[in-house]
Structure formats: C-alpha cells, structure tokens
Design an enzyme around this catalytic site. Sequence first.
Site, PDB file in Angstrom:
ATOM      1  NE  ARG A 166      -3.605  -2.102   2.862  1.00  0.00           N
ATOM      2  CZ  ARG A 166      -3.392  -3.185   3.601  1.00  0.00           C
ATOM      3  NH1 ARG A 166      -2.239  -3.331   4.249  1.00  0.00           N
ATOM      4  NH2 ARG A 166      -4.329  -4.121   3.710  1.00  0.00           N
ATOM      5  CE  LYS A 209      -6.389  -0.529   4.747  1.00  0.00           C
ATOM      6  NZ  LYS A 209      -7.684  -0.792   4.090  1.00  0.00           N
ATOM      7  CG  HIS A 252      -4.675   0.240  -4.265  1.00  0.00           C
ATOM      8  ND1 HIS A 252      -4.094   0.262  -3.012  1.00  0.00           N
ATOM      9  CD2 HIS A 252      -5.651  -0.689  -4.200  1.00  0.00           C
ATOM     10  CE1 HIS A 252      -4.716  -0.606  -2.221  1.00  0.00           C
ATOM     11  NE2 HIS A 252      -5.660  -1.206  -2.918  1.00  0.00           N
ATOM     12  NE  ARG A 259      -2.899  -3.618  -1.247  1.00  0.00           N
ATOM     13  CZ  ARG A 259      -2.439  -4.357  -0.251  1.00  0.00           C
ATOM     14  NH1 ARG A 259      -1.133  -4.566  -0.142  1.00  0.00           N
ATOM     15  NH2 ARG A 259      -3.256  -4.898   0.633  1.00  0.00           N
ATOM     16  CG  HIS A 299      -6.297  -8.338   1.488  1.00  0.00           C
ATOM     17  ND1 HIS A 299      -6.448  -8.803   0.192  1.00  0.00           N
ATOM     18  CD2 HIS A 299      -6.072  -6.997   1.368  1.00  0.00           C
ATOM     19  CE1 HIS A 299      -6.315  -7.808  -0.653  1.00  0.00           C
ATOM     20  NE2 HIS A 299      -6.093  -6.703   0.033  1.00  0.00           N
ATOM     21  CE1 TYR A 355      -6.300  -7.558  -7.156  1.00  0.00           C
ATOM     22  CE2 TYR A 355      -6.460  -8.499  -4.968  1.00  0.00           C
ATOM     23  CZ  TYR A 355      -6.262  -7.416  -5.793  1.00  0.00           C
ATOM     24  OH  TYR A 355      -6.027  -6.193  -5.235  1.00  0.00           O
TER      25      TYR A 355
END
Length: 298
Positions: free
Chosen positions: A153, A177, A244, A247, A270, A279
């Site tokens: 990110r 995160k 992004h 990514r 994630h 994806y």
Amino acid sequence: MAEPKNIWKEISRGYRAYLRLEKHLSANTIDSYMRDLAQFAHFVLRFYDVVPREVTQQMIEHYMSWLYERGREKSSQARSLSGIKSFFNFMLLNEMIETSPAEMVEAPKAGRPLPDTLTVEQIDRLIASIDPATQKGLRDRAILELLYSCGLRVSELCDLKIGDLFFGEGYIRVTGKGDKQRLVPVSDIARDRVQLYLETRRAAGGGDTLFLNNRGSRLTRVMIFTIIRQAALRAGIDKRISPHTFRHSFATHLLEGGANIRQVQELLGHENILTTEIYTHLDSTHLRDTVEEHMRIP
C-alpha cells in the site's frame, strides 16, 4: 431508567474505545464506523424507540431496506451492515446480549468492478522511463519496484524504515493497517535498486526513514502519486495509474503465476480473504517465469 437515546450514546462510547484500543483501527476508520452506527441508532430510535439489546433481526432488515430505498450503493449498504455486525459483536463480547440480531442478516450482493492492472511489459516501461543517473531517479526506480514486487500500500511504502530491510534473509518488514506487521519476500531486482538508492540516500541524512524527498523529509502519498503519473506520461501509458494499480498487478500476476489465494492474502496483509478473492476472476495471461523476474513466489 435512562432513556433509550442515552443508552445508545453510552454503549457507543464503549464501542469507540473498543475499536481504538482492542481493534487498533485508524482514526478515519473509527469515524466511519461511528457515523454508520449513529445513523442506524437514529433509525431505530425513530421507528422503534428501543435500546440496543432490544434490537431484532427484523429491525435491521427494515433498516437495510430503508437504505436501499434511498438509493444507497450496494457497497455502502454492505459497509453499514458490517459496522452493525461489529457493534453487536462488541455487545456479545461484553455480555450485554446473548445472541447477535445481525448474525443472520445477509449483505446485498455487490458487483465489484475488477481492478485495473498493468502488464509486466508496462511496468518495465514505467521503470525504464526514469533516469537512473540522479539520486531522485534511483529513488523513484526503487519506489516503483517495491510497490510492484512487494505489493505494498502507498502508506506502507511511505512508512518503510531502513531497519525494516532484511535483505540478507530475503524479505522486508511491512507495517500495515492497525499497525499489524508482516514479512514480505523481496526480489533480487527490488533489493538491488533499493541498495543503489541507499548509496546516495545515506549522504542525505533523514534518520531511519527509507524514502526521502529532496529536503530530506519523509515522502507523502501525494508525492508518490506524482512520481507515478510523471512516469506514465514519459512511458506513453494512457491509463489512470495509482500506487494501488501496482498492488493490484502484484496480486493478479501472482495468481496467474500459480500462487494460491491464501499466500496472496498473507502477502497483501488482507484480514479477510473475501477482499483477496476479487483477483480470482481475472484472466490468466502471464507466464510464471516472466513474473518471477520481479518477485519471488513463496
């Protein structure tokens, strides 16, 4: 007995503290959760005038219908429901309720758009468009290579420290995160480009922060966007590209190259595999050996 409105406020304060101290969410994410909760509480008080422990599944389904009738996007409806479920899970953990009224409420099926991606050839063109004869050029090449070959990110890239580089072991440490850390394999190409940049970077000072601007300060997200936009113009790539995009390309190429979705989930950081599953709907067009020029597939 306190009025229902005051009880909602009191439990909401505890929920905010839970999101901050236990879930370690960012301030912006917490604000988003609390806005959604406040709207839900307003709806319940307006139509039913009950306290949180008296909310039923039917009330929540009524609320979701109310959102739909007002034209809220499916993604927004799903986010609101996710927040409601989180709130009642908090109440469960604190033994305020015995079962969650939101548990059996289904989110609307959102047709998520497939993310934009770049081909390996386009990524090579972007990096080749940067002049490596300057310190800025060496930095920018290292930035694009790390974004792609490690699937970072933009905030993770900006936060990288020299102390996060473990090139001898073949990985970097990434803080994602919620301040969650993960180890991501780093390719030989990315390692070499970062080391070339570091040879000039050390003379500039700047403490432990890896990527610096020309004043010796930490790079911002806007600066990274600018670097990418300028590289796209020079490379003649006529599409909207953001950090992004790299990514997305990283994840897509890994899956096309044979990696399984659990591996990609871990590399991307994630928390929920549903975020990664988008994806799996992309077509396979790249060969594994081409992708391995930029990244190691664990």
